[in-house]
Design a protein around this motif. Structure first.
Motif, PDB file in Angstrom:
ATOM      1  N   ASP A   1       8.825   5.384  -8.875  1.00  0.00           N
ATOM      2  CA  ASP A   1       8.256   4.049  -9.033  1.00  0.00           C
ATOM      3  C   ASP A   1       8.927   3.076  -8.066  1.00  0.00           C
ATOM      4  O   ASP A   1       9.888   3.398  -7.377  1.00  0.00           O
ATOM      5  N   ILE A   2       8.390   1.881  -8.037  1.00  0.00           N
ATOM      6  CA  ILE A   2       8.936   0.836  -7.177  1.00  0.00           C
ATOM      7  C   ILE A   2      10.158   0.271  -7.890  1.00  0.00           C
ATOM      8  O   ILE A   2      10.041  -0.467  -8.855  1.00  0.00           O
ATOM      9  N   SER A   3      11.339   0.664  -7.419  1.00  0.00           N
ATOM     10  CA  SER A   3      12.547   0.314  -8.152  1.00  0.00           C
ATOM     11  C   SER A   3      13.476  -0.623  -7.402  1.00  0.00           C
ATOM     12  O   SER A   3      14.493  -1.012  -7.921  1.00  0.00           O
ATOM     13  N   GLY A   4      13.197  -0.969  -6.205  1.00  0.00           N
ATOM     14  CA  GLY A   4      14.059  -1.882  -5.469  1.00  0.00           C
ATOM     15  C   GLY A   4      14.291  -1.409  -4.051  1.00  0.00           C
ATOM     16  O   GLY A   4      13.504  -0.663  -3.488  1.00  0.00           O
ATOM     17  N   PHE A   5      15.379  -1.848  -3.504  1.00  0.00           N
ATOM     18  CA  PHE A   5      15.697  -1.553  -2.105  1.00  0.00           C
ATOM     19  C   PHE A   5      16.424  -0.227  -1.989  1.00  0.00           C
ATOM     20  O   PHE A   5      17.559  -0.088  -2.432  1.00  0.00           O
ATOM     21  N   ASN A   6      15.776   0.756  -1.406  1.00  0.00           N
ATOM     22  CA  ASN A   6      16.402   2.029  -1.084  1.00  0.00           C
ATOM     23  C   ASN A   6      15.686   2.646   0.111  1.00  0.00           C
ATOM     24  O   ASN A   6      14.638   2.177   0.534  1.00  0.00           O
ATOM     25  N   VAL A   7      16.269   3.693   0.660  1.00  0.00           N
ATOM     26  CA  VAL A   7      15.733   4.293   1.890  1.00  0.00           C
ATOM     27  C   VAL A   7      14.332   4.859   1.672  1.00  0.00           C
ATOM     28  O   VAL A   7      13.440   4.673   2.505  1.00  0.00           O
ATOM     29  N   LYS A   8      14.115   5.535   0.556  1.00  0.00           N
ATOM     30  CA  LYS A   8      12.800   6.131   0.268  1.00  0.00           C
ATOM     31  C   LYS A   8      11.725   5.049   0.219  1.00  0.00           C
ATOM     32  O   LYS A   8      10.653   5.194   0.812  1.00  0.00           O
ATOM     33  N   SER A   9      12.011   3.959  -0.445  1.00  0.00           N
ATOM     34  CA  SER A   9      11.052   2.863  -0.535  1.00  0.00           C
ATOM     35  C   SER A   9      10.789   2.245   0.835  1.00  0.00           C
ATOM     36  O   SER A   9       9.652   1.904   1.166  1.00  0.00           O
ATOM     37  N   PHE A  10      11.828   2.122   1.630  1.00  0.00           N
ATOM     38  CA  PHE A  10      11.681   1.550   2.959  1.00  0.00           C
ATOM     39  C   PHE A  10      10.815   2.434   3.842  1.00  0.00           C
ATOM     40  O   PHE A  10       9.945   1.947   4.563  1.00  0.00           O
ATOM     41  N   LEU A  11      11.006   3.739   3.770  1.00  0.00           N
ATOM     42  CA  LEU A  11      10.183   4.668   4.554  1.00  0.00           C
ATOM     43  C   LEU A  11       8.726   4.634   4.115  1.00  0.00           C
ATOM     44  O   LEU A  11       7.812   4.722   4.950  1.00  0.00           O
TER      45      LEU A  11
ATOM     46  N   LEU B   1       0.825  -1.208   0.000  1.00  0.00           N
ATOM     47  CA  LEU B   1       0.000   0.000   0.000  1.00  0.00           C
ATOM     48  C   LEU B   1       0.861   1.260   0.000  1.00  0.00           C
ATOM     49  O   LEU B   1       0.605   2.192  -0.769  1.00  0.00           O
ATOM     50  N   GLY B   2       1.888   1.289   0.842  1.00  0.00           N
ATOM     51  CA  GLY B   2       2.783   2.439   0.883  1.00  0.00           C
ATOM     52  C   GLY B   2       3.496   2.657  -0.449  1.00  0.00           C
ATOM     53  O   GLY B   2       3.667   3.788  -0.900  1.00  0.00           O
ATOM     54  N   GLY B   3       3.900   1.583  -1.095  1.00  0.00           N
ATOM     55  CA  GLY B   3       4.538   1.697  -2.411  1.00  0.00           C
ATOM     56  C   GLY B   3       3.586   2.228  -3.456  1.00  0.00           C
ATOM     57  O   GLY B   3       3.948   3.073  -4.285  1.00  0.00           O
ATOM     58  N   TRP B   4       2.358   1.752  -3.428  1.00  0.00           N
ATOM     59  CA  TRP B   4       1.365   2.211  -4.400  1.00  0.00           C
ATOM     60  C   TRP B   4       1.041   3.684  -4.179  1.00  0.00           C
ATOM     61  O   TRP B   4       0.986   4.460  -5.129  1.00  0.00           O
ATOM     62  N   ILE B   5       0.820   4.066  -2.914  1.00  0.00           N
ATOM     63  CA  ILE B   5       0.511   5.470  -2.613  1.00  0.00           C
ATOM     64  C   ILE B   5       1.675   6.370  -2.999  1.00  0.00           C
ATOM     65  O   ILE B   5       1.488   7.438  -3.588  1.00  0.00           O
ATOM     66  N   GLY B   6       2.893   5.941  -2.682  1.00  0.00           N
ATOM     67  CA  GLY B   6       4.070   6.724  -3.049  1.00  0.00           C
ATOM     68  C   GLY B   6       4.195   6.906  -4.550  1.00  0.00           C
ATOM     69  O   GLY B   6       4.540   7.988  -5.033  1.00  0.00           O
ATOM     70  N   THR B   7       3.892   5.858  -5.297  1.00  0.00           N
ATOM     71  CA  THR B   7       3.926   5.950  -6.756  1.00  0.00           C
ATOM     72  C   THR B   7       2.858   6.908  -7.262  1.00  0.00           C
ATOM     73  O   THR B   7       3.111   7.729  -8.144  1.00  0.00           O
TER      74      THR B   7
ATOM     75  N   LEU C   1       1.558   9.423  -5.688  1.00  0.00           N
ATOM     76  CA  LEU C   1       1.868  10.792  -5.280  1.00  0.00           C
ATOM     77  C   LEU C   1       3.097  11.347  -5.972  1.00  0.00           C
ATOM     78  O   LEU C   1       3.479  12.489  -5.741  1.00  0.00           O
ATOM     79  N   GLY C   2       3.741  10.538  -6.804  1.00  0.00           N
ATOM     80  CA  GLY C   2       4.870  11.023  -7.589  1.00  0.00           C
ATOM     81  C   GLY C   2       6.220  10.922  -6.896  1.00  0.00           C
ATOM     82  O   GLY C   2       7.160  11.611  -7.270  1.00  0.00           O
ATOM     83  N   PHE C   3       6.326  10.062  -5.884  1.00  0.00           N
ATOM     84  CA  PHE C   3       7.612   9.876  -5.210  1.00  0.00           C
ATOM     85  C   PHE C   3       8.539   8.965  -5.993  1.00  0.00           C
ATOM     86  O   PHE C   3       9.630   8.670  -5.553  1.00  0.00           O
TER      87      PHE C   3
END
Length: 83
Positions: A54-64, A42-48, A50-52
């Motif tokens: 795409d889901i690109s792998g393991f990074n700090v932004k994705s983890f947050l 859900l967090g990944g979908w919402i982030g995508t 909202l323009g943060f």
């Protein structure tokens, strides 16, 4: 790798969400982990959306984003389950 990374993030995010929002969960530890996985997605979908990015792998932004989605979903679950 996108959805797989959100599932792995969700497992970790579920534990962190439980730590951030302490309290007695109606469903126990297993439900918290499941909420973490779903919250991570859900967090990944919402982030995508909202323009943060795409889901690109393991990074700090994705983890947050995974942690934020898990916390939100855990709070919603608690509110619904206690009524």
């Amino acid at each position: 790798m996108g959805i797989l990374s959100w599932i792995v993030f969700g497992l970790i995010a579920g534990a962190i969400a439980k730590w951030i929002t302490p309290g007695e969960d109606p469903g126990g530890c297993l439900i918290t982990i499941i909420i973490g996985v779903i919250g991570g997605v859900l967090g990944g979908w919402i982030g995508t959306q909202l323009g943060f990015g795409d889901i690109s792998g393991f990074n700090v932004k994705s983890f947050l984003l995974a942690i934020a989605g898990s916390v939100i979903l855990l709070l919603i679950y608690r509110a619904v389950k206690r009524k």
